[in-house]
Design a protein around this motif. Structure first.
Motif, mmCIF file in Angstrom:
data_model
loop_
_atom_site.group_PDB
_atom_site.id
_atom_site.type_symbol
_atom_site.label_atom_id
_atom_site.label_comp_id
_atom_site.label_asym_id
_atom_site.label_seq_id
_atom_site.Cartn_x
_atom_site.Cartn_y
_atom_site.Cartn_z
ATOM 1 N N ILE A 1 0.836 -1.204 0.000
ATOM 2 C CA ILE A 1 0.000 0.000 0.000
ATOM 3 C C ILE A 1 0.865 1.247 0.000
ATOM 4 N N LYS A 2 1.949 1.246 0.761
ATOM 5 C CA LYS A 2 2.868 2.396 0.754
ATOM 6 C C LYS A 2 3.298 2.720 -0.673
ATOM 7 N N ASP A 3 3.663 1.681 -1.430
ATOM 8 C CA ASP A 3 4.086 1.891 -2.812
ATOM 9 C C ASP A 3 2.912 2.300 -3.701
ATOM 10 N N ARG A 4 1.746 1.680 -3.483
ATOM 11 C CA ARG A 4 0.579 1.974 -4.327
ATOM 12 C C ARG A 4 0.142 3.427 -4.202
ATOM 13 N N ILE A 5 0.214 3.985 -3.010
ATOM 14 C CA ILE A 5 -0.271 5.344 -2.790
ATOM 15 C C ILE A 5 0.853 6.381 -2.857
ATOM 16 N N SER A 6 2.049 5.915 -3.225
ATOM 17 C CA SER A 6 3.219 6.800 -3.324
ATOM 18 C C SER A 6 3.550 7.477 -2.004
ATOM 19 N N ALA A 7 3.404 6.745 -0.914
ATOM 20 C CA ALA A 7 3.876 7.223 0.386
ATOM 21 C C ALA A 7 5.378 6.974 0.470
ATOM 22 N N SER A 8 6.075 7.818 1.202
ATOM 23 C CA SER A 8 7.509 7.601 1.410
ATOM 24 C C SER A 8 7.774 6.863 2.714
#
Length: 339
Positions: A14-21
């Motif tokens: 999910i971190k990668d999917r939503i472009s969270a760092s």
């Protein structure tokens, strides 16, 4: 393979999917942290700080539970007579004919039917008949008018100081441990810095201290053997307070906490989580889920505003439901493993 590997793997996906760092998971059970994981950096640019247990995320709407507890304290202290007091008793700058029979209960369960526009207010639907956005700033004004104290002053004095919580702050200026917001993958990272009164979207918290917040509610005001606030206050805060006039398919809330109710069609709580579970979710992806049946609290932190509300095809409700379902499955396995 660890019991929480699936949860950590899903969180990173999910971190990668939503472009969270940045991302973090912290789980408490039986008053102990049994799992925590930190990944990523405070932003995507050179020199960013690595995420760790001291990283403070902006939790956005998760903050409303702090406003909810502040009004519960005001009611317990007698500054506000009851949850069913009309809000017109505490708001003197609005048309009482429009405020009508709207109560504190309608505010904490998001069923007022009112729309506040600066110094005016209009009615959009009859109180208690539909579900709406949160209005923590209105409740904060009521608390200040009734008690003479801000939300932050109340919570600092009655909760943070007794428990020694120092990494939960309404920030008005930056510091090294604050995690930046990612508004979209190509933009500059930002910090939201607003008033220190306690209702604005600038509450920064570590994963551990958000877990402790949930744990305080789970144990009804007791922490480390100390009853810092009355037990029945927390019983009210985390029980269904939504008026019976609300259509059955709409969410049931306590004092802003979403309460698990298997009869409700529209809920952000995963269907695998047991009755009695309560949860709060913020726009950045931060959430706190309290599962009394498992004596557990599950916290997730991320820092993206790029996909909340269905932007870019992301279903944030399906996401938080999936996260909760994986978490409760892992907790069940943990219980079997330690039995």
């Amino acid at each position: 393979m660890g019991l929480f590997d699936d949860l950590d793997r899903y969180t990173n996906q999910i971190k990668d999917r939503i472009s969270a760092s940045a991302a973090a998971v912290c789980i408490m059970k039986d008053n102990k942290i049994i799992h925590e994981r930190y990944s990523g950096y405070h932003h995507f640019h050179k020199g960013a700080r690595k995420v760790d247990e001291f990283s403070q995320f902006n939790v956005y709407s998760t903050r409303v539970t702090y406003v909810g507890l502040a009004v519960a304290i005001a009611i317990n202290d007698g500054a506000i007579k009851s949850i069913d007091d009309p809000i017109s008793n505490y708001l003197t700058n609005y048309d009482n004919n429009v405020l009508g029979n709207t109560t504190i209960r309608h505010l904490v369960t998001r069923t007022t039917g009112l729309q506040f526009q600066g110094k005016s207010v209009v009615r959009k639907f009859e109180e208690g008949t539909s579900f709406e956005g949160k209005k923590p700033e209105v409740l904060a004004a009521i608390i200040k008018n009734a008690t003479g104290k801000t939300v932050a002053e109340t919570i600092n004095e009655r909760v943070f100081k007794p428990l020694g919580l120092t990494q939960t702050e309404w920030r008005t200026e930056g510091k090294e441990t604050l995690v930046c917001d990612i508004n979209d993958p190509n933009s500059y990272p930002t910090l939201r810095l607003e008033s220190n009164e306690g209702s604005d979207r600038n509450l920064y918290i570590t994963a551990r201290e958000l877990a402790l917040w949930g744990n305080l509610h789970l144990h009804k005001g007791t922490m480390q053997g100390q009853q810092i606030l009355p037990r029945d206050l927390f019983e009210n805060v985390t029980s269904k307070m939504t008026p019976n006039t609300l259509p059955v398919q709409l969410p049931r809330l306590g004092y802003f906490w979403w309460i698990q109710d298997k009869n409700v069609a529209n809920s952000e709580i995963g269907p695998d989580l047991p009755e009695g579970t309560y949860q709060i979710l913020g726009a950045s992806g931060c959430s706190c889920t309290v599962i009394p049946e498992q004596k557990a609290v599950v916290v997730r932190m991320t820092n993206s505003l790029w996909t909340f509300g269905g932007k870019n095809g992301f279903d944030y409700i399906a996401d938080i439901q999936r996260f909760g379902n994986i978490a409760t499955q892992a907790l069940n396995q943990h219980s079997y493993a330690t039995f």
